[in-house]
Design a protein around this motif. Structure first.
Motif, PDB file in Angstrom:
ATOM      1  N   PRO A   1      42.792  48.914  49.267  1.00 34.07           N
ATOM      2  CA  PRO A   1      41.708  49.608  48.563  1.00 34.07           C
ATOM      3  C   PRO A   1      41.880  49.524  47.053  1.00 34.07           C
ATOM      4  O   PRO A   1      42.967  49.750  46.519  1.00 34.07           O
ATOM      5  N   GLY A   2      40.802  49.194  46.372  1.00 30.93           N
ATOM      6  CA  GLY A   2      40.874  49.088  44.918  1.00 30.93           C
ATOM      7  C   GLY A   2      41.367  47.758  44.411  1.00 30.93           C
ATOM      8  O   GLY A   2      41.442  47.534  43.198  1.00 30.93           O
ATOM      9  N   GLY A   3      41.746  46.850  45.302  1.00 29.94           N
ATOM     10  CA  GLY A   3      42.201  45.536  44.876  1.00 29.94           C
ATOM     11  C   GLY A   3      43.690  45.491  44.627  1.00 29.94           C
ATOM     12  O   GLY A   3      44.444  46.412  44.950  1.00 29.94           O
ATOM     13  N   GLY A   4      44.153  44.374  44.020  1.00 30.29           N
ATOM     14  CA  GLY A   4      45.573  44.162  43.788  1.00 30.29           C
ATOM     15  C   GLY A   4      46.164  45.151  42.804  1.00 30.29           C
ATOM     16  O   GLY A   4      45.476  45.672  41.929  1.00 30.29           O
TER      17      GLY A   4
ATOM     18  N   GLY B   1      48.551  46.526  57.773  1.00 35.49           N
ATOM     19  CA  GLY B   1      49.829  45.821  57.801  1.00 35.49           C
ATOM     20  C   GLY B   1      49.906  44.717  56.771  1.00 35.49           C
ATOM     21  O   GLY B   1      50.921  44.560  56.083  1.00 35.49           O
ATOM     22  N   ILE B   2      48.826  43.949  56.626  1.00 38.71           N
ATOM     23  CA  ILE B   2      48.866  42.856  55.652  1.00 38.71           C
ATOM     24  C   ILE B   2      48.799  43.384  54.217  1.00 38.71           C
ATOM     25  O   ILE B   2      49.255  42.731  53.278  1.00 38.71           O
ATOM     26  N   CYS B   3      48.237  44.597  54.052  1.00 37.20           N
ATOM     27  CA  CYS B   3      48.187  45.199  52.715  1.00 37.20           C
ATOM     28  C   CYS B   3      49.583  45.555  52.191  1.00 37.20           C
ATOM     29  O   CYS B   3      49.757  45.784  50.994  1.00 37.20           O
ATOM     30  N   LYS B   4      50.577  45.601  53.083  1.00 32.31           N
ATOM     31  CA  LYS B   4      51.951  45.903  52.657  1.00 32.31           C
ATOM     32  C   LYS B   4      52.664  44.673  52.102  1.00 32.31           C
ATOM     33  O   LYS B   4      53.761  44.789  51.562  1.00 32.31           O
ATOM     34  N   LYS B   5      52.053  43.509  52.250  1.00 31.70           N
ATOM     35  CA  LYS B   5      52.660  42.279  51.775  1.00 31.70           C
ATOM     36  C   LYS B   5      52.869  42.331  50.262  1.00 31.70           C
ATOM     37  O   LYS B   5      51.937  42.570  49.496  1.00 31.70           O
TER      38      LYS B   5
ATOM     39  N   PRO C   1      48.604  42.229  46.561  1.00 34.04           N
ATOM     40  CA  PRO C   1      47.252  41.762  46.208  1.00 34.04           C
ATOM     41  C   PRO C   1      46.128  42.373  47.014  1.00 34.04           C
ATOM     42  O   PRO C   1      44.962  42.256  46.633  1.00 34.04           O
ATOM     43  N   LEU C   2      46.429  43.021  48.147  1.00 32.70           N
ATOM     44  CA  LEU C   2      45.390  43.501  49.054  1.00 32.70           C
ATOM     45  C   LEU C   2      45.417  45.014  49.180  1.00 32.70           C
ATOM     46  O   LEU C   2      46.440  45.648  48.925  1.00 32.70           O
TER      47      LEU C   2
END
Length: 326
Positions: free
Chosen positions: A195-198, A114-118, A192-193
């Protein structure tokens, strides 16, 4: 929001050391043997600013990576101690710069996915207080000390100097009349978050200059500026600074370019300089020498025999240290 009932406390203490800014973590895990396990995580923020607050998340490391705990840690003046909580066991920690008292954006976060969608937007950025991000794994038995930069997502592109050397060409002795400087494929939205970074997710000036979109930005000069005018053999040492989100080298993502547009020998031409790997929180300095006629298309990068570029990469300025123990 659900916070794990298995918690430990965190005390934040201001410390002034002869090193960059740090946020350190020291975890006390209570077991039947009351074992005291210490690990230290130093979160270093950059540029000449201190975050108003840090939004701190801990996620469990099982397949779903569910949220273990969330807290906002403000840094108000006159206070030397603050407190936060986390469950025991290995965790993924995410730290984001925040706005003190504003936590609504995180109410629907239940797992790491969920936070990776930010998504962050360039139009919301402030160079005096850039949005910052960091993440790491906190694993029992790992090294006691881990350094984790809390970095801005922006990259700075700086032209330090420019000149022409057209010797041996039919147009030797002529000047390049530089009318515009701009960033093509400038990343304007960034995740920014994950797999693989930003990674950037949208761009401006894709394939060529979109002046309307560039001028609509709160800071259009970050991606579009007036050129140097006539550029000749004498080096011009006037700096030009541009800013956009980082664009690390990844398959399927267009490369960001610095483009010089103008007239040479009666012909409109371009010098699109490909910036192969823009990393967050870095400044890229360029000394540029034009050596041959530029490209007829701003979307076709030029080779090293057309333009010679001396580059230097440096990190943004660091700030005073803070220590957080938990």
């Amino acid at each position: 929001m659900h916070l794990s009932a298995r918690c430990i406390s965190a005390a934040i203490t201001t410390a002034f050391l002869q090193v960059p800014a740090f946020f350190s973590s020291c975890e006390r895990v209570t077991t039947t043997m009351d074992v005291h396990t210490e690990s230290q995580i130093y979160i270093q923020w950059t540029k000449n600013t201190t975050p108003k607050a840090i939004d701190l998340f801990f996620f469990n490391l099982q397949a779903a990576e569910k949220l273990d705990s969330y807290q906002q840690l403000p840094f108000p003046e006159g206070h030397s101690h603050l407190y936060g909580v986390s469950g025991t066991g290995p965790k993924r920690m995410v730290a984001l710069s925040g706005i003190a008292g504003v936590t609504d954006p995180w109410l629907d976060i239940s797992n790491y996915g969920g936070i990776c969608k930010k998504t962050y937007r360039l139009e919301d950025e402030d160079l005096d207080a850039p949005q910052l991000v960091a993440e790491t794994l906190v694993v029992s038995g790992a090294s006691r000390y881990t350094v984790l930069p809390l970095l801005p997502m922006i990259s700075q592109i700086r032209i330090r100097s420019v000149s022409c050397d057209f010797s041996g060409r039919p147009y030797a002795g002529k000047f390049f009349s530089n009318s515009k400087l701009y960033i093509s494929y400038a990343a304007t939205e960034y995740k920014p978050l994950g797999p693989g970074g930003g990674r950037p997710v949208s761009w401006i000036n894709a394939g060529g200059l979109d002046s309307l979109a560039s001028l609509a930005l709160p800071h259009p000069e970050w991606v579009l500026q007036k050129g140097y005018g006539d550029i000749g053999p004498s080096r011009i040492n006037t700096e030009k600074n541009f800013f956009c989100y980082a664009n690390p080298l990844q398959d399927g993502i267009p490369r960001t370019r610095l483009v010089l547009e103008g007239m040479l020998d009666g012909k409109l031409c371009y010098y699109p300089l490909e910036l192969a790997n823009l990393e967050p929180g870095k400044t890229y300095d360029f000394n540029i020498t034009l050596r041959r006629m530029g490209s007829p298309d701003p979307d076709i990068p030029v080779s090293s025999d057309v333009v010679w570029v001396e580059t230097l990469t440096v990190p943004w300025e660091n700030r005073e240290p803070y220590t957080v123990s938990f």
